[in-house]
Structure formats: structure tokens, C-alpha cells
Design an enzyme around this catalytic site. Structure first.
Site, PDB file in Angstrom:
ATOM      1  CB  SER A   1      -8.753   0.722   5.414  1.00  0.00           C
ATOM      2  OG  SER A   1      -9.406   2.054   5.380  1.00  0.00           O
TER       3      SER A   1
ATOM      4  CE  LYS B   1      -3.919   1.820   2.475  1.00  0.00           C
ATOM      5  NZ  LYS B   1      -4.827   1.775   3.626  1.00  0.00           N
TER       6      LYS B   1
ATOM      7  CB  SER C   1      -7.982   3.747   2.809  1.00  0.00           C
ATOM      8  OG  SER C   1      -7.218   2.820   3.791  1.00  0.00           O
TER       9      SER C   1
END
Lengths: 436, 436
Positions: free
Chosen positions: B161, B68, B137
Site C-alpha cells: 500500500s 493517511k 491503500s
């Protein structure tokens, strides 16, 4: 002017609407630093000049503030006390630094820290006796305030790094509740334990910092009257719970024993009710949990840097990191659970007292500079995240200060500071000045 | 090879002592990404080439891992999902990144994140239905695993997330206990809530990640037999406590209701004891505390960047930051105290069950890309820091996956993963493949 007999409030009120006064305060601090720094070594970096920019209406205009070199500054080198970061220049200011600037304050310089806020000593000496440590890890911040260079400095405490150097340097240290002050942009030593806090010459001075940085209440320092309204000390009798830690008899020096007992007598004579507490929490277990969390999280924060530059790490750091690397995950998680438990119980553990009172350290600052002293008297309150204050309580035969630690309930910093102000006024510590 | 019908363990065992196989796996992933990325947009950066360097004996050699873009990488740009960090290149790798490299794994690319892991959407689409969000997210990490590009990806969860995009993408998401995986060098959204975790195609795959990254047990993946010994699933009957959150009837879509009830029936028929819990903790209060901590800490982490570049912030972020700026300190501190309390009680709140079961989201991934979905079904476990797993549990009429969330006690991730593996095998989710 930045005289050491003048309160922070007096200084900031004088400077607020007077740009010349603000400049004079900064120049005065600079002259004092120039005179003392050759031997004191509280700062690792100071700018050549200071500007008083724009609006002089902001709360901290013309107030020089020492910032521990663990906090990032985009306009000054930030070395975290480690040669691995020699000349390092961060991209962004730490949040506490941007708060100082937003309040109009001046970052007077970066104060010396031990290596990544652990035990590798800084070059700073104790301002009262140069043969002794000033304590760590916020060595430079404590020494700079004690020597009267700046009226306020930023420190950090992971185990005992604000309260202990404050005690060793004879000033007030205030470790706020965990996360009461933002730690973003301050190099972690152990994120679950790291606190940002303040050094000042009096409880009133750190209470001003609390109003500005914790409460976000600049209106509280707009006048002497506003401040008296904001920070009433109260008159009802205090009840103080004495916590004698497990290492009390074993570790504490006779002069510190005598000073603590004398302080309790003075407070009792001043009307305080002194209660010897059988403290509910398991203090040795709390200390163990603190050291477990410290080792694991320090390894996470510093391990990669150490792996790349092992020769630039102290033996202290190597030992800590290898402990952290070897620590079983389960023990770390049990420590975090104990932390959650004692934090959620911190108000109940006061057992109805207004505050806990205990020692900040085992005695005066140790002789020599290799060892910054024993932090175990601070560990429980750092684990708990409870607010703590050191007030100076006397002088030893070696011309070194002794201290007195006061601890409150998590989140109730305002009450703790009021209690500390009353204790400070009762103890009547004899303030001395470092002569140039 | 990196085939989506092949377990992570099979892949890593095949690659371990075969440099050609390791290279082939990476090339295969690269070819798949080249084919899918024009529409999927799971990655914001991928290197042009990959090297299999040196020792092929390390556990994750030849395993492409999506990271990420909230985690710092010194050799790739790191943008935190914000135009304010366009082209930003950090000085150091995040700890999770250096752990991947130390295990021999390949950082295959940086996966798309919403803006600073809050709500401003990434460009990624849902791999099963491009008109829908993949969730956030950790949008790119979930989509990259679901599309079969990488077998493992790193995500973060502050509120929902990891669990939510895993549910929306039909894969397994594993949010470890708070701080079980180091977060150092991952941009904070809210430090008291941020978790680093994993996406995989099966519980077994994320259990391999748990063994390597949480337990630090590379010997567990040295052979199929070692893995069976390390990750025994047990045979005693499971007791599962159903937690229907306060928003259950109000928010949950009929197809999700039906799927959840069908899952419970299947588990019951499979021998599990299903207990409807009157959950002891106050879930709406926990959600409120989560949002309070989130707002205050996001303001601390992002407020300074937003002040310098307000035009580069989304409306979502502006709203969050202004909430954080205005939040009374006392409310924040009460929220931290509630967090400490529920964390210390997390084992007791299981009420003797092996795990809690609940929903990961209100239904299938919402239509459109502006909204990444509702995180409130994940908030209590994020506040508590309890480990949580999403296992996929069915398909909706719109060809979108539905999920099933399983929650354990703080620190007992190993047990949670074993329970999740058994639930997964009972639910018999029909795996599909994204076609090129």
C-alpha cells in the site's frame, strides 16, 4: 456454584442448560468477592449486578471471568493501571472481551494491573500472605483466581506478567504462543512482546480456555467425554529438558532451589526422563533484547501520555520511558532480528524434549508491595513467543506458593498443555483455600 | 513556497527561521489543494486554516504533511476509510502524528485511504489520468504528493500500500523496515504486517523523512552541508540483484517489461553490476503466508465492527474477514514462523548485493477505480519487514508512470536509501507537473 474444588468444565457443564445454576454461580462469585475484596483488592471495577442473557447453550454461560484492566471494555471503565486514565471509558471492547461475550461468559470485573502493565504496583495483595506482593503485572487476575472468586481470568505478559504472578499466587498461568490470542484493544506495553493469556486453578481449566479462545473448539467442552477425547494426556514417557538460566545460582532462593530439585526428583520417579540441557540460545543476550524492545515500544505506546501528564507517571515508568527514548534504533532492530531468529528456532531448541522445564521466579513472592518481583526467568520465552505454563509445586515457610515453569515450542500450545497436565498430576501440589 | 521543483530540504531550510515563509508555504499548499481537490479527492478532511505556532526553529516548521486517514488525530475526524467510522474523533493522536507535531510540521489534512487499508477503494483518482486508480491503500497520500500539494505524506503498507500507489503516481514511496516507524495509534489491518512509511517527490525527500522520523536526527537537516554529510551517496560500483517473482511472465504488462529491462540497461551503462538472482526464499510460499496473516489479523482488527455494522462493510472486506474467521490457527502460526525465518535471513538473502531490484507492480495503474491494483509484487518484502523504495522509471503511452522497486536488508534503511538515490539519479525519470 463456583467452588474452588470444582473444575471449570464441571461448572460450565452444570450452567450450560440451567439458567438458575448460571445465576447462582455469578451470585456466589459476587458474595465471595464482597467478602474478600476489602483486603484483597483484586478488582478495580465490578458491576453491581450480572445478567444471564438469552441463550444458555453457549460454552461459558454463567462463568464469571476476571479481565485485566488493560483490556478495553465499552461498558466498564478501563484505566490501564494509570491515574492518567482515571474513569476512562473506551469506545469498543477489546477482541478478547468480545470473544468472552460471544462465548456467553460474564465479564465479572476489571482486575487490577500495574501501571500500563509495567512495575508501578497495583493495590492487590497476595491472597496467601497479605504482607507480600501477588506479583505483577496481572496482579488482580492472579489473586482473584487464587482466592477462588473466579475460575478463570485474563492476563497479559510482556516479560513475566502471567507466569510470575501465577507462581506467586499458587495457580496455573498459561501464556499462549505470541498472537495465539488476539491482543487487539488491549493497551500495548510493548507490541512485539505483549501476549494475552489465562489464569486458572488447574491445567485442565486453562486447557478449557485454550480450546475455546485459541482453538475455537466449543464442541470440546460439550460433555466430560468430549473433553477427554479433546484433551488426551498421553501415556508415553515424558522427556523434559532442564534449562538453568544464567542467574540460577546467583538469584534463586534456597527454598526455591530445594523445591525445584524435589520436583525434578518427583517427576523422575514418576517416569519422566530429565535431561540437563546446554541450551543452544544465548539467554543473557535474549534478556537484553527483551529489555531493549520493551523500552523502545513502551516509549512509543506511553510516551505521549507521559509527556502530557508527567506527574501522573510512576518513577518506574519514567525510567523505562527515558531508556526507550534514548535507545539507539540499531540496537532495537538487532533485538527484533534476534527475536525473529529464536522464534524460528524454537522447536529445534527443544532438542527433542517434550518440553523445557525451568523456574518461573527466583522464589516465593517478595515481602512488601512496592516491588512485584523479578521477571528475568520469563524473558527468554516472552521474546521467543513460545507458550509457557506455571504449575504450582509447593509452599514456602511463609505460607507462600512456589512454582514450576514449563515451556513448549512456538505454536504447539496443545502439546505443552498436555505435558503440563501430566506434570501437575505428578507434582501433587497441595491446594489450599483462602478462607472468608 | 512549496514548488514541486523544490526539494523538501530547500523548503524546510527556507522556512526554519522565517515565519512568513512558513505561512506562505502552507497557503500555497492550500491554494493548490483548493484548485485540484474538486477532481483529485486526495483528502477526506482539511482544516480551514493553519497556524505556524511558536518556535520556528524546529525541523519541519511550515512543512505541510498529508496524513493517511488510518492514523488517529485528536483534532480532526478519523474515519479509517469506512462509513462505520464516519465522523469518528479519536481521543489521542497516533504516535506518528505527535512526532510530526513535535518536529514542528503541519498536519495539512487527512488523506483518503481504502476501507481499513484493504481493497474498498477511496474516491481519489490518479493525478496523471483521472480514469485510472491512484493505487491503494494509501491513495490520497500518493496522489497529494504526486499532484504537488504536499511535499511529504504518511502512508501505511500491509502488503503493497505504499510501494504500489507510489509507482502508479510516479513518485517515491519508502516503506521502512518493520517497526522502524511507530505504528501506535494507526488502525491495524494486520498488526504483524503493518508498516508506516512515506511518500515524497524524490529519494532525497524521503531520506529527510528517514533522518527525522526513523533516525531521530534533526541535526542532519540544519543546512545543505549537514545534509550532504549525513546522506553521502557513495561512489563505489553498485551490485544489484534482480528478483523476478514467480508471476513475472504471467502478469507483467509488455510496457512494464520493456521499462524494467531498459532500466536495468541504463543502470548497467551507469556502472552498476546487475546480477540475476536465483532468490533463496520461496516467494509463492511467502505470498501465501502474507495473505494468511492478513486474513486472520484483519478479522481480529475489524471483525467486531463488521459484526455490528455488516451493511457498512464492502464486499472486499466481507470476503477477507470470512477468510480470516475460517483460517486454521495452525496455518496462521506456520505463517508467523515463516515470517520470523525470512526476517532473520533478510541480510543473507541479499547474497552480497547492495540491494534487490524488482517491480513494484504489474504495470501502469489499472483503468477504472473499483480495483486498486495487484499487490503481489510487494508481499514478500512486507512479510519480511525489509525496507523498500519505489523510484519512478518512465511513462506509459496512457500518460501513466511506471516504477522500479528496490529492497534492502531488514534494519539497513540508510543503505537502501543511498542505493535508491543513486539509482534514481541514473534512471533520470522525466518529472512532470500536474497543471491546475
Amino acid at each position: 456454584m463456583n467452588r474452588s474444588d470444582q473444575s471449570l468444565l464441571t461448572t460450565l457443564l452444570a450452567n450450560r442448560h440451567d439458567e438458575a445454576a448460571a445465576r447462582a454461580t455469578l451470585l456466589d462469585a459476587q458474595a465471595r468477592a464482597d467478602a474478600l475484596e476489602p483486603w484483597l483488592r483484586a478488582f478495580v471495577h465490578r458491576p453491581d449486578t450480572y445478567a444471564v442473557r438469552g441463550a444458555v447453550a453457549r460454552a461459558l454461560v454463567g462463568v464469571p471471568i476476571g479481565v485485566k484492566d488493560l483490556a478495553d471494555t465499552a461498558d466498564m471503565p478501563t484505566g490501564y493501571g494509570s491515574p492518567a486514565y482515571d474513569g476512562h471509558r473506551p469506545e469498543r471492547d477489546a477482541r478478547i472481551v468480545s470473544m468472552i461475550r460471544a462465548l456467553g461468559g460474564t465479564v465479572f470485573g476489571k482486575t487490577a494491573t500495574t501501571e500500563f502493565a509495567w512495575r508501578g504496583p497495583a493495590a492487590t495483595v497476595n491472597p496467601w500472605n497479605r504482607a507480600h506482593t501477588p506479583g505483577g503485572s496481572s496482579s488482580g487476575s492472579a489473586a482473584a483466581v487464587a482466592a477462588g472468586i473466579v475460575p478463570l481470568a485474563i492476563g497479559t505478559q510482556t516479560v513475566g506478567s502471567i507466569i510470575r504472578p501465577a507462581a506467586y499466587c499458587g495457580i496455573v498461568g498459561y501464556k499462549p504462543s505470541y498472537r495465539a490470542v488476539p491482543g487487539e484493544g488491549v493497551h500495548p506495553l510493548a507490541a512485539s512482546l505483549d501476549h494475552v493469556g489465562f489464569f486458572g486453578r488447574s491445567v485442565d481449566d486453562v486447557a478449557v480456555a485454550h480450546a475455546l479462545f485459541v482453538e475455537g473448539a466449543p464442541q470440546a467442552v460439550e460433555s466430560e467425554a468430549a473433553w477427554r477425547d479433546h484433551f488426551p494426556r498421553g501415556t508415553s514417557a515424558l522427556t523434559l529438558g532442564v534449562v538453568r538460566t544464567p542467574f540460577w545460582d546467583e538469584l534463586i532462593a534456597p527454598h526455591q532451589h530445594a523445591n525445584f530439585d524435589a520436583s525434578l526428583r518427583t517427576l523422575s520417579e514418576g517416569g519422566a526422563r530429565i535431561v540437563e540441557l546446554d541450551y543452544g540460545a544465548d539467554l543473557p543476550q535474549m534478556r537484553e533484547a527483551t529489555l531493549t524492545i520493551l523500552a523502545v515500544e513502551a516509549y512509543r505506546a506511553v510516551g505521549d501520555v507521559a509527556a502530557r501528564a508527567p506527574a501522573l507517571m510512576s518513577e518506574h515508568m519514567r525510567v523505562l520511558l527515558s531508556e526507550g527514548q534514548a535507545m539507539p534504533l540499531e540496537r532495537y532492530q538487532q533485538a527484533l532480528l534476534l527475536q525473529a531468529q529464536v522464534r524460528s528456532q524454537s522447536a529445534a531448541l527443544l532438542q527433542g524434549c517434550d518440553a523445557l522445564v525451568t523456574l518461573p521466579a527466583s522464589g516465593e513472592a517478595p515481602h512488601g508491595h512496592a516491588d512485584t518481583g523479578d521477571a528475568r526467568f520469563c524473558a527468554p520465552w516472552s521474546l521467543m513467543g513460545a507458550p509457557a505454563v506455571n504449575v504450582p509445586s509447593g509452599w514456602s515457610d511463609a505460607n507462600l506458593p512456589l512454582g514450576f515453569q514449563i515451556v513448549g515450542a512456538f505454536g504447539d500450545d496443545a502439546k505443552l498443555l498436555r505435558v503440563a497436565a501430566r506434570i501437575e498430576s505428578m507434582l501433587k501440589f497441595e491446594r489450599r483455600a483462602v478462607t472468608i
